[in-house]
Design an enzyme around this catalytic site. Sequence first.
Site, PDB file in Angstrom:
ATOM      1  N   ASN A  28      -4.601   6.960  -2.513  1.00 30.88           N
ATOM      2  CA  ASN A  28      -4.475   7.294  -1.083  1.00 30.88           C
ATOM      3  C   ASN A  28      -3.908   8.696  -0.898  1.00 30.88           C
ATOM      4  OD1 ASN A  28      -5.600   4.987  -0.099  1.00 30.88           O
ATOM      5  ND2 ASN A  28      -3.661   3.909   0.125  1.00 30.88           N
TER       6      ASN A  28
ATOM      7  N   GLU B  68      -3.437   0.158  -9.439  1.00 29.07           N
ATOM      8  CA  GLU B  68      -2.382   1.140  -9.702  1.00 29.07           C
ATOM      9  C   GLU B  68      -1.118   0.346 -10.061  1.00 29.07           C
ATOM     10  OE1 GLU B  68      -3.468   4.935  -6.907  1.00 29.07           O
ATOM     11  OE2 GLU B  68      -2.573   3.234  -5.873  1.00 29.07           O
TER      12      GLU B  68
ATOM     13  N   SER C 268       0.833  -1.201   0.000  1.00 29.81           N
ATOM     14  CA  SER C 268       0.000   0.000   0.000  1.00 29.81           C
ATOM     15  C   SER C 268       0.864   1.245   0.000  1.00 29.81           C
ATOM     16  CB  SER C 268      -0.872   0.044   1.252  1.00 29.81           C
ATOM     17  OG  SER C 268      -1.592  -1.131   1.394  1.00 29.81           O
TER      18      SER C 268
ATOM     19  N   HIS D 122      -0.969  -2.344  -7.205  1.00 31.64           N
ATOM     20  CA  HIS D 122      -1.753  -2.021  -6.004  1.00 31.64           C
ATOM     21  C   HIS D 122      -3.232  -2.231  -6.277  1.00 31.64           C
ATOM     22  CE1 HIS D 122      -3.251   1.057  -2.888  1.00 31.64           C
ATOM     23  NE2 HIS D 122      -2.976  -0.064  -2.284  1.00 31.64           N
TER      24      HIS D 122
HETATM   25  N1  LIG Z   1      -6.402  -4.714   3.203  1.00 31.11           N
HETATM   26  C1  LIG Z   1      -6.403  -3.713   2.363  1.00 31.11           C
HETATM   27  O1  LIG Z   1      -7.329  -2.902   2.306  1.00 31.11           O
HETATM   28  C2  LIG Z   1      -5.250  -3.557   1.406  1.00 31.11           C
HETATM   29  C3  LIG Z   1      -5.450  -2.851   0.212  1.00 31.11           C
HETATM   30  C4  LIG Z   1      -4.396  -2.737  -0.698  1.00 31.11           C
HETATM   31  C5  LIG Z   1      -3.170  -3.301  -0.382  1.00 31.11           C
HETATM   32  N2  LIG Z   1      -3.005  -3.962   0.804  1.00 31.11           N
HETATM   33  C6  LIG Z   1      -1.696  -4.549   1.071  1.00 31.11           C
HETATM   34  O2  LIG Z   1      -1.754  -5.949   0.791  1.00 31.11           O
HETATM   35  C7  LIG Z   1      -0.893  -6.664   1.685  1.00 31.11           C
HETATM   36  C8  LIG Z   1      -1.695  -7.710   2.422  1.00 31.11           C
HETATM   37  O3  LIG Z   1      -2.737  -7.086   3.122  1.00 31.11           O
HETATM   38  P1  LIG Z   1      -3.955  -7.945   3.733  1.00 31.11           P
HETATM   39  O4  LIG Z   1      -4.976  -6.946   4.149  1.00 31.11           O
HETATM   40  O5  LIG Z   1      -4.302  -9.041   2.800  1.00 31.11           O
HETATM   41  O6  LIG Z   1      -3.269  -8.559   5.029  1.00 31.11           O
HETATM   42  P2  LIG Z   1      -3.699  -9.862   5.858  1.00 31.11           P
HETATM   43  O7  LIG Z   1      -3.161  -9.665   7.216  1.00 31.11           O
HETATM   44  O8  LIG Z   1      -5.140 -10.162   5.662  1.00 31.11           O
HETATM   45  O9  LIG Z   1      -2.878 -11.033   5.127  1.00 31.11           O
HETATM   46  C9  LIG Z   1      -1.483 -11.127   5.126  1.00 31.11           C
HETATM   47  C10 LIG Z   1      -1.126 -12.591   4.983  1.00 31.11           C
HETATM   48  O10 LIG Z   1       0.276 -12.676   4.716  1.00 31.11           O
HETATM   49  C11 LIG Z   1       0.768 -13.795   5.413  1.00 31.11           C
HETATM   50  N3  LIG Z   1       2.227 -13.676   5.567  1.00 31.11           N
HETATM   51  C12 LIG Z   1       2.909 -12.952   6.469  1.00 31.11           C
HETATM   52  N4  LIG Z   1       4.237 -13.107   6.252  1.00 31.11           N
HETATM   53  C13 LIG Z   1       4.373 -13.926   5.192  1.00 31.11           C
HETATM   54  C14 LIG Z   1       5.487 -14.471   4.507  1.00 31.11           C
HETATM   55  N5  LIG Z   1       6.725 -14.183   4.859  1.00 31.11           N
HETATM   56  N6  LIG Z   1       5.256 -15.283   3.446  1.00 31.11           N
HETATM   57  C15 LIG Z   1       3.983 -15.583   3.067  1.00 31.11           C
HETATM   58  N7  LIG Z   1       2.896 -15.087   3.690  1.00 31.11           N
HETATM   59  C16 LIG Z   1       3.083 -14.281   4.738  1.00 31.11           C
HETATM   60  C17 LIG Z   1       0.003 -13.793   6.740  1.00 31.11           C
HETATM   61  O11 LIG Z   1       0.068 -15.073   7.364  1.00 31.11           O
HETATM   62  C18 LIG Z   1      -1.391 -13.418   6.259  1.00 31.11           C
HETATM   63  O12 LIG Z   1      -2.158 -14.550   5.929  1.00 31.11           O
HETATM   64  C19 LIG Z   1      -0.235  -5.604   2.567  1.00 31.11           C
HETATM   65  O13 LIG Z   1       0.999  -5.225   2.000  1.00 31.11           O
HETATM   66  C20 LIG Z   1      -1.225  -4.463   2.513  1.00 31.11           C
HETATM   67  O14 LIG Z   1      -0.643  -3.205   2.769  1.00 31.11           O
HETATM   68  C21 LIG Z   1      -4.012  -4.119   1.691  1.00 31.11           C
END
Ligand SMILES: NC(=O)c1ccc[n+]([C@@H]2O[C@H](COP(=O)([O-])OP(=O)(O)OC[C@H]3O[C@@H](n4cnc5c(N)ncnc54)[C@H](O)[C@@H]3O)[C@@H](O)[C@H]2O)c1
Length: 414
Positions: A191, A152, A119, A140
Amino acid sequence: MKFERAAVIGAGAMGSGIAQVLSQAGLEVVLKDVKDEFVERGLKNIKRMYDSRVKKEVLTQAEADYLFGQIRGATSYDEIGEPDIVIEAALEEIDVKLDIFKTLDLVCPARTILATNTSALSISEIAAVTKRPEKVIGMHFFNPAQTMKLVEVIPGVKTSDETVNHAMNLSRDLMRKIPIKVKECPGFLVNRLLFPYMNEALFALQEGADPQQIDQMLVDFGLPMGPFTLFDMTGIDICTHVVNFLYGEYGARFQPSPLLDKMVKANCLGQKTGKGFYLHEQGEVPKKGEAKKVNPQLQEFIKEANAEAKTPRSSRKVDAYRIMLPMFNEALYALQEEVVVPADVDVGMEWGCGIKRGLLTLAEEKGLDWCLTEMLTYHRELGERFRPSWYLKKLVRAGINDFSQLEPEPVGVR
Ligand SMILES: NC(=O)c1ccc[n+]([C@@H]2O[C@H](COP(=O)([O-])OP(=O)(O)OC[C@H]3O[C@@H](n4cnc5c(N)ncnc54)[C@H](O)[C@@H]3O)[C@@H](O)[C@H]2O)c1
């Protein structure tokens, strides 16, 4: 480049959504997480998404079963095979992502594109730990990834045009998304533009505006929901983190309202804790048009925030333009830095935030000279949050009121 196989790292909310979209796009997908239980949870999520597509008659049961069968869970890098692209969606922590990309660089074929769904972290920094920075890119997605259209596409400093084109083509042609190319900068496009608007709504609250009235005002203006509803949905802790990060990067015009810290300290984080700007039944998503109850603690937070720091007040009644102008001005800062082409501001804000009439289009309707005069008036009253970009001044001096004059052909790929 033909995309046939993909891997997704991280089976959480975003990773499972992205894996679903990739499989529906016809790719074989490996979904990797660190533990079996996380992989299982991700696969269950995807199964639910496919079930709902069958229910809505978008897919037949046989099609959904086949597509779901194209996704394989994994907990080890040995199992990710030879993907054409990897999309990383693990934790938003730089050390975690650097480790993942170092490993991916070792285990993936040289041709594999490595994308991150970060993000806010630096694509160039992530690319620098690999021996293939030209093949590393930001993609993104927005939450929920299986339904939100915008992607993005963010090249790092060394990303090749070829990689950009492949990421755009995969997003548009196979995943059926709407990609826009965004130059790497803090907050990327959506954002970066959204948070000055969210922050301004908080300052309006500090001046005595009513949260429900502001929310309604912005809905009447054409947004899908008002800023306080969005704060509560997104999580006030997450929003605080983002606005502090943007303040650190861009300075005074992102100065956060002190209300945010007060709400976080009181565990008023929005829907997930049952109270934010509004009161929520735990975990319940508010229905459209539903009457909301304002959190009674809010008045106390406002009182404390105003007692601590004297924030300037406007002599004028709050209207929708006061809240929207900082978003528009940030778009002009982004244009002056050539972060996107003008046409993609409207595309990004429509598909990322639901501003259907187009942000720049709205400003054109009022007149850029009007926007500048308003910005200057608020700048005198309220300070740096309203300092107009020099690009806005330049356009007004040149008598330009039409962004299509600057960019006749939309470059954003639909
Ligand atoms: N949630 C949102 O609204 C959103 C929107 C856009 C981007 N993002 C980005 O996407 C990414 C994930 O966000 P999310 O909301 O899905 O988080 P989440 O916490 O739901 O999921 C993250 C997952 O990654 C796993 N994980 C952690 N370390 C790991 C590793 N070394 N190898 C493999 N898996 C691993 C965790 O076990 C978990 O299942 C982040 O970088 C976040 O900033 C999130």
